[in-house]
Scaffold this active site. Structure first.
Site, short mmCIF file in Angstrom:
data_model
loop_
_atom_site.label_atom_id
_atom_site.label_comp_id
_atom_site.label_asym_id
_atom_site.label_seq_id
_atom_site.Cartn_x
_atom_site.Cartn_y
_atom_site.Cartn_z
N HIS A 1 0.75 -1.32 -0.17
CA HIS A 1 0.07 0.03 0.08
C HIS A 1 0.81 1.29 -0.03
CE1 HIS A 1 -3.63 -2.25 1.26
NE2 HIS A 1 -3.96 -1.61 -0.04
N ARG B 1 -12.92 -6.59 -9.65
CA ARG B 1 -12.60 -7.78 -8.98
C ARG B 1 -13.31 -7.94 -7.62
NH1 ARG B 1 -6.96 -6.76 -11.11
NH2 ARG B 1 -6.26 -8.45 -12.30
N ARG C 1 -17.19 -8.68 -12.08
CA ARG C 1 -16.87 -10.04 -12.22
C ARG C 1 -17.41 -10.71 -11.01
NH1 ARG C 1 -10.65 -12.08 -12.58
NH2 ARG C 1 -10.59 -11.33 -10.24
N GLU D 1 -9.72 -17.76 -19.48
CA GLU D 1 -8.40 -17.72 -18.91
C GLU D 1 -8.04 -19.04 -18.66
OE1 GLU D 1 -9.12 -15.47 -15.28
OE2 GLU D 1 -11.12 -16.00 -14.94
N ASN E 1 -3.68 -13.08 -17.42
CA ASN E 1 -2.75 -13.43 -16.12
C ASN E 1 -2.99 -14.73 -15.83
OD1 ASN E 1 -2.56 -10.62 -16.04
ND2 ASN E 1 -4.12 -10.37 -14.28
N ASP E 2 -4.26 -15.19 -15.86
CA ASP E 2 -4.30 -16.91 -15.59
C ASP E 2 -4.24 -17.65 -17.00
OD1 ASP E 2 -4.82 -17.46 -12.97
OD2 ASP E 2 -6.61 -16.06 -13.06
N ARG F 1 1.85 -18.22 -11.42
CA ARG F 1 2.21 -17.02 -11.84
C ARG F 1 2.66 -16.35 -10.45
NH1 ARG F 1 -4.33 -14.59 -12.02
NH2 ARG F 1 -3.62 -12.90 -11.20
N CYS G 1 -8.78 -8.05 -20.41
CA CYS G 1 -8.49 -7.34 -19.05
C CYS G 1 -7.43 -7.79 -18.07
CB CYS G 1 -9.93 -7.62 -18.08
SG CYS G 1 -10.42 -9.20 -17.85
C1 PEP Z 1 -6.88 -12.58 -15.39
O1 PEP Z 1 -6.54 -13.89 -14.83
O2 PEP Z 1 -6.05 -12.06 -16.40
C2 PEP Z 1 -7.43 -11.50 -14.52
C3 PEP Z 1 -7.72 -10.53 -15.00
O3 PEP Z 1 -8.01 -11.93 -13.54
P1 PEP Z 1 -7.28 -12.03 -12.13
O4 PEP Z 1 -5.99 -11.36 -12.23
O5 PEP Z 1 -8.00 -11.35 -11.04
O6 PEP Z 1 -7.06 -13.58 -11.76
MG MG Z 2 -7.97 -14.39 -13.39
#
Ligand code: PEP
Ligand code: MG
Length: 589
Positions: A199, A306, A342, A441, A464-465, A475, A512
């Site tokens: 933070h 999120r 989401r 994802e 990301n996933d 990750r 996203c």
């Molecule tokens: C993703 O997985 O790309 C995503 C946007 O969701 P999170 O990062 O919350 O898993």
């Molecule tokens: Mg994700």
């Protein structure tokens, strides 16, 4: 003959927590150390008194924090939630109750009891794979330090006494201390401790001052009044720079500041490519307070909210009314722009305290997100009712996470229909016909994208996933982080296949994941014609600016080469060869 003066220039490397460059005199923040704590035993008849001493220290620490919150300057108002969360942590079970139990059962002094309970909390945080949650350990440390100061009588750091333009050098800065920073006095700061998602760095980015954290040895390598250069974009601190370095950084700084001012000034304007295509650039948020940041940076809406963060750090599930009020606030703040809510993405790396831990061997492949919600329809329905009710107040879309195939969407839609019917029956205002989308994802979803697209209104690629599952790379695991690359040809082909599946069915396609915020990926994403890119708010002006310089039809010519490449570096070279000059002007280069 003149003797050349020896250069004493030293470069320190840390974490690039907040971008920008500043050059100035170092000001060492030297709090009295509270890290040396002695253990001693308490006589049985004095145990009650020791517990009272601990409770009084917690009460005083909370009072002190409340006073800081009341004095927070206007520009940081939207960050007070961090300190409010600290207030709650003071009474956290694992910290407060455990310390009292230790004093009582082991007859040890309050300082040692606090130190012991903090140690075990931190150990648990260390085991969390998610870097964001892992970095929350810093919050626990700040809270315990404040209580410890009360117990030991050490005084807090007072940054308001600084009366000249300086760069702070500290072992660690708590969010409360960081929030005292007056930007007209403090140009930037560097610390030994801290991580990018802490933070403290979030506040630095909000204040828009450069910061480098996690240097390890800044307070020993830097003396008071040393001249230092802080490059928050690169994560570099240069101590006692020689003249040549100084001139180079002054020039870099001038260019950076004028570039940032330019792109922020035009961030409101739409991101239209030189061939006239309008790409919507959206913000990702975790908390309602972050909507302002999206608006201020020119975001066209919220591409990813999120929602799980409202479920974490509490010992019960939120009620429908609480969720509804929060969603409604966000929706009204962002109107007429869309808000993509989401549904709950818990478990995996985001365990919640209101449920016993699942003890899964592979949580990332376990009962996570939509799988959990479909197993717990009551929890799912409560959230959906809140979303449908909030939808009556603005522009809402519902996004389903971790979809692996068509059945999960069909089952979810049935629950959405039931939720709408129950709201109708209860006579509560709501909007039932909102857009429903699926996150892509998991590789199976990317491969089935054309079929999924038939039964939803939009697809949103969560890179990301997708990278994690496509390349079998955890990750949060730093040992395999070097393999984590969204430009891997397999990921690129999955993205292209997903876009194709959506378009073939006349459905909208969004992205996203973090990939959407990195300038190098933008020409490829534009070439694919992704309708919306969503990212952390600070990245919006840069991405918008880049899009305005690129011809998306021209970028399409790169597609055959990119889609037939056999390595990430080959793809990267193709993009740099054509767009290197434009990318060089961007903030991250
Ligand atoms: C993703 O997985 O790309 C995503 C946007 O969701 P999170 O990062 O919350 O898993
Ligand atoms: Mg994700």
């Amino acid at each position: 003959m003149t003797k050349a003066t020896e250069s004493t220039e030293t470069t320190l490397n840390g974490i690039n927590a907040s971008p920008g460059i500043c050059i100035g005199k170092a000001y060492l923040v030297d709090p009295e150390s509270v890290s040396v704590v002695k253990k001693y035993t308490i006589e049985p008849k004095l145990v009650k008194k020791e517990i009272r001493r601990f409770k009084t220290a917690v009460t005083s620490a909370r009072k002190e924090l409340k006073a800081i919150i009341a004095k927070i300057p206007e520009e940081l108002r939207d960050q007070t939630y961090i300190l409010e969360a600290h207030l709650l942590l003071h009474k956290d079970k694992m910290l407060y109750e455990k310390s009292i139990r230790l004093i009582d059962e082991e007859r040890i002094n309050a300082e040692w009891a606090l130190k012991t309970s903090i140690g075990s909390v931190k150990e648990r945080f260390d085991r969390i794979p998610d870097p964001y949650l892992k970095s929350r350990a810093a919050d626990i440390e700040h809270v315990s330090e404040r209580i410890m100061r009360q117990l030991t009588g050490a005084t807090d750091v007072d940054l308001t006494v600084i009366d000249k333009r300086v760069i702070l050098v500290a072992h660690n800065l708590s969010p409360a201390e960081t929030s005292q920073i007056q930007v007209n006095r403090v140009m930037g700061f560097v610390t030994d401790r801290g991580g990018k998602a802490s933070h403290t760095s979030i506040i630095a980015r909000t204040l828009e001052i450069p910061a480098v954290l996690g240097l390890g040895n800044a307070t020993t390598m830097i003396q008071n009044d040393d001249l230092i250069i802080v490059d928050g974009s690169e994560g570099i601190v240069i101590v006692n720079p020689d003249e040549k370095t100084l001139i180079r950084y002054e020039e870099l700084n001038r260019r950076y500041e004028s570039y940032k001012a330019d792109i922020l000034r035009i961030s409101e304007a739409p991101a239209v490519s030189t061939d006239g295509r309008h790409f919507k650039i959206m913000g990702n948020i975790e908390l309602p307070e972050e909507v302002v940041g999206v608006r201020d940076h020119g975001g066209d809406g919220i591409g990813l909210f999120r929602t799980e963060f409202l479920y974490l750090s509490r010992n019960n599930f939120p009620e429908e009314t609480e969720l509804f009020n929060q969603y409604r606030e966000i929706v009204e703040l962002m109107a007429p722009g869309p808000v993509t809510i989401r549904t709950l993405d818990i478990n995996g790396d985001k365990e919640i305290s209101s449920l016993p831990a699942l003890q899964e061997a592979n949580p990332a492949l376990g009962l996570r997100a939509i799988r959990f919600c479909l197993k717990k329809p009551k929890i799912f329905k409560t959230q959906i009712r809140a979303i449908l009710r909030a939808a009556a107040f603005g522009n809402v879309r519902l996004l389903l996470p971790m979809i692996s195939g068509c059945e999960e969407i069909q089952q979810s839609k049935r629950i959405i229909e039931q939720a709408a019917a129950s709201l109708e029956k209860d006579g509560l205002p709501h909007k039932a016909d909102i857009e429903i989308g699926a996150m892509i994802e998991i590789p199976s979803a990317a491969i089935m994208a054309d079929e999924l697209a038939k039964i939803v209104d939009f697809l949103s690629i969560g890179t990301n996933d997708l990278v994690q599952y496509a390349l079998a790379i955890d990750r949060g695991n730093r040992f395999v982080a070097y393999l984590y690359n969204p430009l891997h040809p397999a990921v690129i082909r999955m993205i292209a296949q997903t876009v194709d599946g959506a378009k073939k069915n006349g459905k909208k396609i969004f992205m996203c994941g973090e990939m959407a915020a990195d300038p190098i990926n933008i020409p490829f994403l534009m070439a694919l014609g992704i309708d919306e890119l969503s990212m952390s708010p600070q990245s919006i002006p840069e991405v918008k600016n880049l899009i305005r310089k690129i011809d998306s039809r021209e970028a399409e010519k790169l597609l055959p080469g990119i889609l037939s490449a056999t390595s990430a570096s080959e793809i990267q070279n193709l993009i740099i060869e054509r767009y290197g000059d434009i990318l060089k002007e961007s903030l991250s280069d």
